[in-house]
Design a protein around this motif. Structure first.
Motif, PDB file in Angstrom:
ATOM      1  N   THR A 102       0.858  -1.171   0.000  1.00  0.00           N
ATOM      2  CA  THR A 102       0.000   0.000   0.000  1.00  0.00           C
ATOM      3  C   THR A 102       0.902   1.230   0.000  1.00  0.00           C
ATOM      4  N   PHE A 103       0.282   2.372  -0.252  1.00  0.00           N
ATOM      5  CA  PHE A 103       1.046   3.622  -0.298  1.00  0.00           C
ATOM      6  C   PHE A 103       0.463   4.584   0.730  1.00  0.00           C
ATOM      7  N   LEU A 117       5.699  13.094   4.131  1.00  0.00           N
ATOM      8  CA  LEU A 117       6.535  11.902   4.114  1.00  0.00           C
ATOM      9  C   LEU A 117       5.762  10.839   3.346  1.00  0.00           C
ATOM     10  N   ALA A 118       6.316  10.417   2.200  1.00  0.00           N
ATOM     11  CA  ALA A 118       5.655   9.413   1.354  1.00  0.00           C
ATOM     12  C   ALA A 118       6.328   8.068   1.567  1.00  0.00           C
ATOM     13  N   ALA A 119       5.550   6.992   1.597  1.00  0.00           N
ATOM     14  CA  ALA A 119       6.146   5.674   1.816  1.00  0.00           C
ATOM     15  C   ALA A 119       5.334   4.563   1.155  1.00  0.00           C
ATOM     16  N   ILE A 120       6.041   3.514   0.751  1.00  0.00           N
ATOM     17  CA  ILE A 120       5.405   2.269   0.317  1.00  0.00           C
ATOM     18  C   ILE A 120       5.537   1.281   1.467  1.00  0.00           C
ATOM     19  N   ASN A 147      -4.866   1.193  -7.064  1.00  0.00           N
ATOM     20  CA  ASN A 147      -4.387   2.544  -6.743  1.00  0.00           C
ATOM     21  C   ASN A 147      -3.078   2.513  -5.963  1.00  0.00           C
ATOM     22  N   ALA A 148      -2.897   1.502  -5.124  1.00  0.00           N
ATOM     23  CA  ALA A 148      -1.635   1.390  -4.378  1.00  0.00           C
ATOM     24  C   ALA A 148      -0.461   1.301  -5.356  1.00  0.00           C
ATOM     25  N   LEU A 149      -0.612   0.474  -6.388  1.00  0.00           N
ATOM     26  CA  LEU A 149       0.477   0.321  -7.366  1.00  0.00           C
ATOM     27  C   LEU A 149       0.711   1.618  -8.129  1.00  0.00           C
ATOM     28  N   LYS A 150      -0.387   2.268  -8.524  1.00  0.00           N
ATOM     29  CA  LYS A 150      -0.277   3.546  -9.260  1.00  0.00           C
ATOM     30  C   LYS A 150       0.382   4.611  -8.406  1.00  0.00           C
ATOM     31  N   GLU A 151      -0.071   4.715  -7.155  1.00  0.00           N
ATOM     32  CA  GLU A 151       0.438   5.768  -6.265  1.00  0.00           C
ATOM     33  C   GLU A 151       1.909   5.530  -5.909  1.00  0.00           C
ATOM     34  N   ALA A 152       2.257   4.267  -5.692  1.00  0.00           N
ATOM     35  CA  ALA A 152       3.661   3.933  -5.390  1.00  0.00           C
ATOM     36  C   ALA A 152       4.542   4.327  -6.580  1.00  0.00           C
ATOM     37  N   ALA A 153       4.054   4.052  -7.795  1.00  0.00           N
ATOM     38  CA  ALA A 153       4.835   4.359  -8.997  1.00  0.00           C
ATOM     39  C   ALA A 153       4.901   5.863  -9.258  1.00  0.00           C
ATOM     40  N   GLU A 201      11.788   2.010  -9.281  1.00  0.00           N
ATOM     41  CA  GLU A 201      12.195   0.689  -8.775  1.00  0.00           C
ATOM     42  C   GLU A 201      13.475   0.797  -7.959  1.00  0.00           C
ATOM     43  N   PHE A 202      14.357   1.667  -8.400  1.00  0.00           N
ATOM     44  CA  PHE A 202      15.663   1.842  -7.766  1.00  0.00           C
ATOM     45  C   PHE A 202      15.547   2.354  -6.328  1.00  0.00           C
ATOM     46  N   GLU A 203      14.453   3.023  -6.021  1.00  0.00           N
ATOM     47  CA  GLU A 203      14.283   3.602  -4.676  1.00  0.00           C
ATOM     48  C   GLU A 203      13.607   2.630  -3.701  1.00  0.00           C
ATOM     49  N   ARG A 204      13.320   1.422  -4.156  1.00  0.00           N
ATOM     50  CA  ARG A 204      12.595   0.457  -3.305  1.00  0.00           C
ATOM     51  C   ARG A 204      13.534  -0.646  -2.829  1.00  0.00           C
ATOM     52  N   VAL A 205      13.304  -1.107  -1.604  1.00  0.00           N
ATOM     53  CA  VAL A 205      14.119  -2.218  -1.104  1.00  0.00           C
ATOM     54  C   VAL A 205      13.220  -3.420  -0.785  1.00  0.00           C
TER      55      VAL A 205
END
Ligand code: GDP
Length: 139
Positions: A6-7, A73-76, A124-130, A135-139
């Motif tokens: 989720t985002f 503060l934005a987060a996945i 929407n979670a996928l859209k908002e995360a993107a 991809e480089f900013e995700r762990v």
């Protein structure tokens, strides 16, 4: 990954009032893993684009203004059934209606300053995360 992420955004008033640490504590204590996180200042153009789905709603301009008024503060976040689980943790849109123990109950000041955003569907979670993270900013 559908169903697992989720985002969220910690909104300007909550960030400004130094609630981000306590909100992140609640998120982690409830079993979410932080996949990506960053502090950003949204321009009104970007806030308008993010909330485009609400364009026809009467509060759209106020919402855009509020979300571009200061740092967020934005987060996945990752967890089984992430969207629904996080919606339960944040509580109702209006903090006045939010259940005891929820993030919006603790930290929301009003329907507009309701502390956090949480995606309302897997799509929407996928859209908002993107929208916020490569991809480089995700762990
Ligand atoms: P959410 O999914 O619980 O965040 O709620 P919505 O998707 O319906 O609305 C998006 C955001 O718009 C909410 O988090 C509120 O901050 C804001 N909002 C919703 N309803 C109102 C309203 O009636 N007035 C104002 N000023 N803001 C609202």
């Amino acid at each position: 990954m559908t169903g697992k992420i989720t985002f969220t955004m910690i909104k300007p008033a909550a960030y400004q009032n130094l609630h981000a640490g306590k909100i992140l504590d609640m998120i982690l204590a409830n079993g979410f893993r932080i996949v990506a996180i960053k502090a950003v200042n949204l321009s009104s153009n970007l806030a308008a684009k993010f909330y485009e789905v609400h364009k026809e709603r009467p509060f759209y301009n106020d919402l855009v203004k509020s979300m571009s008024s200061g740092t967020i503060l934005a987060a996945i976040l990752e967890k089984e059934n992430a969207v629904e689980s996080y919606r339960t943790l944040i509580g109702s849109t209006n903090p006045a209606d939010a259940a005891e123990g929820t993030i919006r109950k603790y930290f929301g000041e009003s329907i507009e300053k309701n502390a956090v955003h949480g995606s309302d569907s897997d799509e929407n979670a996928l859209k908002e995360a993107a929208f916020f993270f490569s991809e480089f900013e995700r762990v």
